[in-house]
Design a protein around this motif. Structure first.
Motif, PDB file in Angstrom:
ATOM      1  N   CYS A  11       0.606  -1.633  -0.515  1.00 16.70           N
ATOM      2  CA  CYS A  11      -0.559   0.123  -0.227  1.00 16.70           C
ATOM      3  C   CYS A  11       1.022   1.524   0.070  1.00 16.70           C
ATOM      4  CB  CYS A  11      -0.908   0.044   1.341  1.00 16.70           C
ATOM      5  SG  CYS A  11      -1.921   1.583   1.588  1.00 16.70           S
ATOM      6  N   THR A  12       0.689   1.993  -0.681  1.00 16.18           N
ATOM      7  CA  THR A  12       1.384   3.155  -0.898  1.00 16.18           C
ATOM      8  C   THR A  12       0.707   4.474  -0.112  1.00 16.18           C
ATOM      9  OG1 THR A  12      -0.130   4.066  -2.777  1.00 16.18           O
ATOM     10  CG2 THR A  12       2.050   3.406  -3.360  1.00 16.18           C
ATOM     11  N   GLY A  13       0.085   3.966   1.158  1.00 14.44           N
ATOM     12  CA  GLY A  13      -0.318   4.632   2.193  1.00 14.44           C
ATOM     13  C   GLY A  13       0.833   4.400   3.368  1.00 14.44           C
ATOM     14  N   CYS A  14      -0.607   3.676   3.772  1.00 13.14           N
ATOM     15  CA  CYS A  14       0.333   2.960   4.998  1.00 13.14           C
ATOM     16  C   CYS A  14       1.275   2.015   5.219  1.00 13.14           C
ATOM     17  CB  CYS A  14      -0.979   2.319   5.029  1.00 13.14           C
ATOM     18  SG  CYS A  14      -1.580   0.628   4.690  1.00 13.14           S
ATOM     19  N   GLY A  15       1.493   1.460   3.877  1.00 13.23           N
ATOM     20  CA  GLY A  15       3.362   0.677   3.500  1.00 13.23           C
ATOM     21  C   GLY A  15       3.129  -0.591   4.032  1.00 13.23           C
ATOM     22  N   ALA A  16       1.382  -1.528   4.357  1.00 12.71           N
ATOM     23  CA  ALA A  16       1.286  -3.022   4.541  1.00 12.71           C
ATOM     24  C   ALA A  16       0.993  -3.732   3.146  1.00 12.71           C
ATOM     25  CB  ALA A  16      -0.317  -3.187   5.030  1.00 12.71           C
ATOM     26  N   ASN A  54      -8.182   6.235   4.769  1.00  9.10           N
ATOM     27  CA  ASN A  54      -6.940   7.291   5.563  1.00  9.10           C
ATOM     28  C   ASN A  54      -5.871   6.913   4.789  1.00  9.10           C
ATOM     29  OD1 ASN A  54      -8.673   8.335   7.280  1.00  9.10           O
ATOM     30  ND2 ASN A  54      -8.348   6.674   8.651  1.00  9.10           N
ATOM     31  N   CYS A  55      -5.886   4.854   4.196  1.00 11.50           N
ATOM     32  CA  CYS A  55      -4.708   5.230   3.459  1.00 11.50           C
ATOM     33  C   CYS A  55      -4.461   5.762   1.658  1.00 11.50           C
ATOM     34  CB  CYS A  55      -4.242   2.894   3.148  1.00 11.50           C
ATOM     35  SG  CYS A  55      -4.594   3.012   4.601  1.00 11.50           S
ATOM     36  N   ILE A  56      -5.761   5.994   1.230  1.00 14.07           N
ATOM     37  CA  ILE A  56      -5.658   6.787   0.268  1.00 14.07           C
ATOM     38  C   ILE A  56      -4.664   8.033   0.252  1.00 14.07           C
ATOM     39  CG2 ILE A  56      -7.275   7.629  -1.766  1.00 14.07           C
ATOM     40  CD1 ILE A  56      -9.378   5.673  -1.240  1.00 14.07           C
ATOM     41  N   ARG A  57      -5.730   8.660   1.307  1.00  6.34           N
ATOM     42  CA  ARG A  57      -5.717  10.442   1.943  1.00  6.34           C
ATOM     43  C   ARG A  57      -4.023  10.410   2.008  1.00  6.34           C
ATOM     44  NH1 ARG A  57     -10.356  10.044   4.513  1.00  6.34           N
ATOM     45  NH2 ARG A  57     -11.735  11.028   3.745  1.00  6.34           N
ATOM     46  N   SER A  58      -3.218   9.483   2.635  1.00  5.17           N
ATOM     47  CA  SER A  58      -1.874   8.795   3.281  1.00  5.17           C
ATOM     48  C   SER A  58      -1.145   9.076   1.617  1.00  5.17           C
ATOM     49  CB  SER A  58      -1.826   8.337   4.241  1.00  5.17           C
ATOM     50  OG  SER A  58      -2.198   8.368   5.430  1.00  5.17           O
ATOM     51  N   ALA A  59      -1.643   8.274   0.839  1.00  3.53           N
ATOM     52  CA  ALA A  59      -1.191   7.590  -0.101  1.00  3.53           C
ATOM     53  C   ALA A  59      -0.943   8.633  -0.931  1.00  3.53           C
ATOM     54  CB  ALA A  59      -1.229   6.655  -1.254  1.00  3.53           C
ATOM     55  N   ALA A  60      -2.130   9.940  -0.681  1.00  2.00           N
ATOM     56  CA  ALA A  60      -2.252  10.971  -2.105  1.00  2.00           C
ATOM     57  C   ALA A  60      -1.174  12.210  -1.583  1.00  2.00           C
ATOM     58  CB  ALA A  60      -3.868  12.121  -2.466  1.00  2.00           C
ATOM     59  N   ALA A  61      -1.026  12.253  -0.259  1.00  4.90           N
ATOM     60  CA  ALA A  61       0.064  12.951  -0.099  1.00  4.90           C
ATOM     61  C   ALA A  61       1.309  12.900   0.276  1.00  4.90           C
ATOM     62  CB  ALA A  61      -0.231  13.523   1.083  1.00  4.90           C
ATOM     63  N   GLY A  62       1.675  10.957   0.279  1.00  9.89           N
ATOM     64  CA  GLY A  62       3.308  10.530   0.138  1.00  9.89           C
ATOM     65  C   GLY A  62       3.695   9.965  -1.076  1.00  9.89           C
ATOM     66  N   ARG A  63       3.906   8.877  -0.831  1.00  7.24           N
ATOM     67  CA  ARG A  63       4.311   7.967  -2.372  1.00  7.24           C
ATOM     68  C   ARG A  63       3.873   7.594  -3.211  1.00  7.24           C
ATOM     69  NH1 ARG A  63       6.097   3.093   2.153  1.00  7.24           N
ATOM     70  NH2 ARG A  63       4.290   3.432   3.237  1.00  7.24           N
ATOM     71  N   LEU A  64       1.880   8.467  -3.769  1.00  7.39           N
ATOM     72  CA  LEU A  64       2.037   7.537  -4.103  1.00  7.39           C
ATOM     73  C   LEU A  64       2.091   8.849  -5.907  1.00  7.39           C
ATOM     74  CD1 LEU A  64      -0.380   6.394  -5.636  1.00  7.39           C
ATOM     75  CD2 LEU A  64      -2.470   7.626  -5.217  1.00  7.39           C
ATOM     76  N   PRO A  65       2.006   9.711  -5.865  1.00  8.36           N
ATOM     77  CA  PRO A  65       2.656  10.965  -7.005  1.00  8.36           C
ATOM     78  C   PRO A  65       3.634  10.041  -7.774  1.00  8.36           C
ATOM     79  CG  PRO A  65       1.997  11.769  -5.293  1.00  8.36           C
ATOM     80  CD  PRO A  65       1.991  10.635  -4.268  1.00  8.36           C
ATOM     81  N   ALA A  66       4.886   9.528  -7.030  1.00  9.72           N
ATOM     82  CA  ALA A  66       6.773   8.831  -6.736  1.00  9.72           C
ATOM     83  C   ALA A  66       6.063   7.676  -7.214  1.00  9.72           C
ATOM     84  CB  ALA A  66       7.518   8.547  -6.216  1.00  9.72           C
ATOM     85  N   ALA A  67       5.111   7.183  -7.260  1.00  7.05           N
ATOM     86  CA  ALA A  67       4.709   5.745  -7.314  1.00  7.05           C
ATOM     87  C   ALA A  67       4.110   5.683  -9.140  1.00  7.05           C
ATOM     88  CB  ALA A  67       3.926   4.764  -6.775  1.00  7.05           C
ATOM     89  N   LEU A  68       3.600   6.288  -9.662  1.00 10.83           N
ATOM     90  CA  LEU A  68       3.152   6.638 -10.844  1.00 10.83           C
ATOM     91  C   LEU A  68       4.141   8.303 -11.442  1.00 10.83           C
ATOM     92  CD1 LEU A  68      -0.953   6.884  -9.161  1.00 10.83           C
ATOM     93  CD2 LEU A  68       0.798   5.292 -10.667  1.00 10.83           C
TER      94      LEU A  68
END
Length: 202
Positions: A11-16, A54-68
């Motif tokens: 998960c790009t949000g919580c890392g699980a 919460n994971c979706i919000r965290s991903a958008a603010a964190g690792r998702l841009p780089a992953a995509l």
């Protein structure tokens, strides 16, 4: 030959790390926008996130841009992405209802549903009661559904349920197929999790 293990994604949000089929894939479109890929088949670079608001919000603010590989300057707004995922899941539920109708595996309308329940229920039947159904009708049909052991959910309006089956507004509909019923319940639970509400029948 040993059985192949199920693929796992992070998960790009919580890392699980979870089984791929339990997570949601999102992809970047050519303009740098984000598309929820619920079927996991779109031909684009993808990343994964839990079905959790919460994971979706965290991903958008964190690792998702780089992953995509999206420029952070374009911005991925967490609330916008949550709304997009909710809309995609909502459409998926209504699409599954439409498939049940085409297969002749659905009953709509209070009287017809009550008639089916009197004749007995099958494995995996699922009912949806409109959230704007009249109180008397809703209470009566919910009691019958509870006594029959049928999983019952309240998410959509009468107009939504009617549109899904190509009819006028409906207060209740009954899906009489185990496979489609399970798919509907799974998608509803994901929808509620994205809203950060516990998934449960009502």
């Amino acid at each position: 030959m040993p059985p192949r293990s199920e693929p796992v994604r992070t998960c790009t949000g919580c890392g699980a790390r979870k089984k791929k089929k339990a997570m949601m894939r999102v992809v970047a479109d050519p303009s740098g926008g984000i598309i929820p890929d619920l079927k996991g088949k779109l031909p684009a670079r993808g990343a994964y996130v839990c079905y959790d608001g919460n994971c979706i919000r965290s991903a958008a603010a964190g690792r998702l841009p780089a992953a995509l590989r999206i420029s952070r300057s374009k911005g991925i707004h967490g609330e916008d992405l949550v709304e997009m995922v909710q809309d995609a899941l909502r459409k998926r539920i209504l699409s599954l209802i439409g498939l049940a109708r085409k297969g002749g595996m659905i009953t709509t309308g209070t009287n017809l549903v009550e008639g089916d329940l009197r004749r007995g229920t099958g494995d995996g039947w699922v009912a949806l009661v409109a959230r704007d159904a009249s109180e008397d009708i809703a209470d009566r049909i919910r009691e019958r559904l509870r006594s029959s052991g049928t999983s019952t959910w309240t998410l959509f309006t009468k107009a939504d349920l009617g549109d899904a089956v190509g009819k006028s507004p409906r207060s209740v509909l009954l899906i009489k197929d185990q496979g489609l019923g399970e798919a509907v319940m799974e998608t509803i639970n994901r929808y509620l999790a994205v809203m950060n509400k516990g998934g449960k029948a009502v």
